[in-house]
Design an enzyme around this catalytic site. Structure first.
Site, mmCIF file in Angstrom:
data_model
loop_
_atom_site.group_PDB
_atom_site.id
_atom_site.type_symbol
_atom_site.label_atom_id
_atom_site.label_comp_id
_atom_site.label_asym_id
_atom_site.label_seq_id
_atom_site.Cartn_x
_atom_site.Cartn_y
_atom_site.Cartn_z
ATOM 1 N N HIS A 206 21.728 83.294 22.248
ATOM 2 C CA HIS A 206 21.014 84.579 22.236
ATOM 3 C C HIS A 206 21.670 85.532 21.231
ATOM 4 C CE1 HIS A 206 20.360 83.171 26.536
ATOM 5 N NE2 HIS A 206 19.115 83.362 26.148
ATOM 6 N N LYS B 68 15.917 75.825 19.538
ATOM 7 C CA LYS B 68 16.238 74.962 20.665
ATOM 8 C C LYS B 68 14.991 74.711 21.516
ATOM 9 C CE LYS B 68 18.078 74.582 24.855
ATOM 10 N NZ LYS B 68 17.610 75.426 25.926
HETATM 11 P P1 AMP Z 1 15.827 82.104 27.225
HETATM 12 O O1 AMP Z 1 16.667 83.263 27.678
HETATM 13 O O2 AMP Z 1 16.366 80.779 27.628
HETATM 14 O O3 AMP Z 1 14.362 82.296 27.513
HETATM 15 O O4 AMP Z 1 15.943 82.094 25.644
HETATM 16 C C1 AMP Z 1 15.640 83.244 24.884
HETATM 17 C C2 AMP Z 1 15.629 82.875 23.428
HETATM 18 O O5 AMP Z 1 16.907 82.376 23.038
HETATM 19 C C3 AMP Z 1 14.615 81.772 23.110
HETATM 20 O O6 AMP Z 1 13.972 82.090 21.886
HETATM 21 C C4 AMP Z 1 15.486 80.560 22.995
HETATM 22 O O7 AMP Z 1 14.941 79.564 22.162
HETATM 23 C C5 AMP Z 1 16.736 81.150 22.388
HETATM 24 N N1 AMP Z 1 17.870 80.245 22.612
HETATM 25 C C6 AMP Z 1 18.258 79.716 23.793
HETATM 26 N N2 AMP Z 1 19.303 78.878 23.611
HETATM 27 C C7 AMP Z 1 19.576 78.872 22.277
HETATM 28 C C8 AMP Z 1 20.527 78.207 21.454
HETATM 29 N N3 AMP Z 1 21.421 77.364 21.965
HETATM 30 N N4 AMP Z 1 20.498 78.436 20.133
HETATM 31 C C9 AMP Z 1 19.580 79.291 19.589
HETATM 32 N N5 AMP Z 1 18.666 79.965 20.316
HETATM 33 C C10 AMP Z 1 18.648 79.747 21.647
#
Ligand code: AMP
Length: 263
Positions: free
Chosen positions: A14, A126
């Site tokens: 994030h 991801k």
């Molecule tokens: P989430 O909180 O899991 O819904 O993720 C929020 C954003 O962070 C989404 O756009 C995900 O794809 C991104 N994200 C989650 N994990 C990673 C990672 N390891 N590397 C890059 N972006 C990520």
């Protein structure tokens, strides 16, 4: 304005989105919202990690200008009044395993874009299928927002960072990098124009060396349309996308098979 939508329980992945946004925009806004409509029955909505105080400290340290952390009632005052479906892209792979998941993602992101009206939104590669689904949403609704996809941030051993990694036991955490190793093995087998089969076989065989892994799906797909591919045609931007259970935790990852870089 750059916008970084998240469900909180923030980590370096994030942070990478936030830093990219800060570098490219005058103002960066992050949202923290565990969106109930993207969780299916029996999924981990209730136990999804919520670490708001620590998240706010991190976002402030990074230099994010504002955080939007609404309640479910704020976002869904009239339950089920609107439903968004993208059947061509959203019902396969992740969508087949998690029916309705992308309907919920598309709905909440539409609402967040409407509320915040960002110039750009930052998404992680991801969640590759999610980036394709949201690109289609933005195109079909002519939404005036530019999507920026940021490479996957990984632990030193290759495990893609995820808020769900904290569910892993010590033994599972040790086994988890097999996904990345499998993706690298698949990429090593990739030949221009060749069959996808050796790549998928190498991936599966690597995962099978882990006693606790249970593969959900592994497919080589067109990086723009998500169509399954049988051959590695460079103009299709082939990408191996996968989800696997390690114990009860579902891990998601992907790897472009012909382009440089492993993120
Ligand atoms: P989430 O909180 O899991 O819904 O993720 C929020 C954003 O962070 C989404 O756009 C995900 O794809 C991104 N994200 C989650 N994990 C990673 C990672 N390891 N590397 C890059 N972006 C990520």
């Amino acid at each position: 304005m750059g916008f970084v939508p998240t469900m909180g329980a923030l980590h370096e992945g994030h942070a990478a989105l936030a830093l990219r946004s800060i570098a490219e925009n005058d103002i960066t806004v992050a949202s923290i919202f565990v969106n109930p409509t993207q969780f299916g029955p029996g999924e981990d909505l209730a136990k999804y990690p919520r670490t708001l105080e620590a998240d706010l400290v991190l976002l402030e340290q990074l230099g994010v200008d504002a955080v939007f952390a609404p309640t479910p009632q704020d976002i869904y005052p009239t339950p089920k009044a609107l439903h968004i479906q993208l059947p061509l892209l959203a019902n396969r792979y992740e969508g087949a395993s998690r029916p309705g998941h992308f309907d919920g993602v598309a709905l909440v992101v539409s609402k967040l874009f409407g509320l915040l009206q960002p110039t750009r939104a930052y998404l992680g590669r991801k969640d590759f299928q999610q980036t394709v689904v949201l690109r289609a949403l933005v195109e079909e609704l002519f939404l005036p927002v530019e999507l920026v996809v940021v490479p996957t941030v990984r632990e030193a051993d290759g495990l893609a960072l995820s808020s769900r990694n904290r569910y892993l036991s010590k033994a599972e955490r040790q086994e988890a990098p097999l996904i990345y190793q499998g993706l690298l093995a698949a990429k090593a087998r990739a030949t221009l124009g060749g069959s996808v089969d050796p790549c998928l076989r190498a991936f599966r065989e690597t995962l099978e060396t882990g006693p606790d892994f249970r593969l959900d799906y592994a497919e080589v797909v067109d990086g723009k349309t998500l169509e399954p591919l049988s051959r590695l045609a460079p103009e299709r931007h082939p990408i191996l996308i996968t989800a696997a259970y390690l114990g009860t935790t579902r891990l998601l990852d992907n790897m472009p098979l012909l382009s440089d870089g492993n993120a």
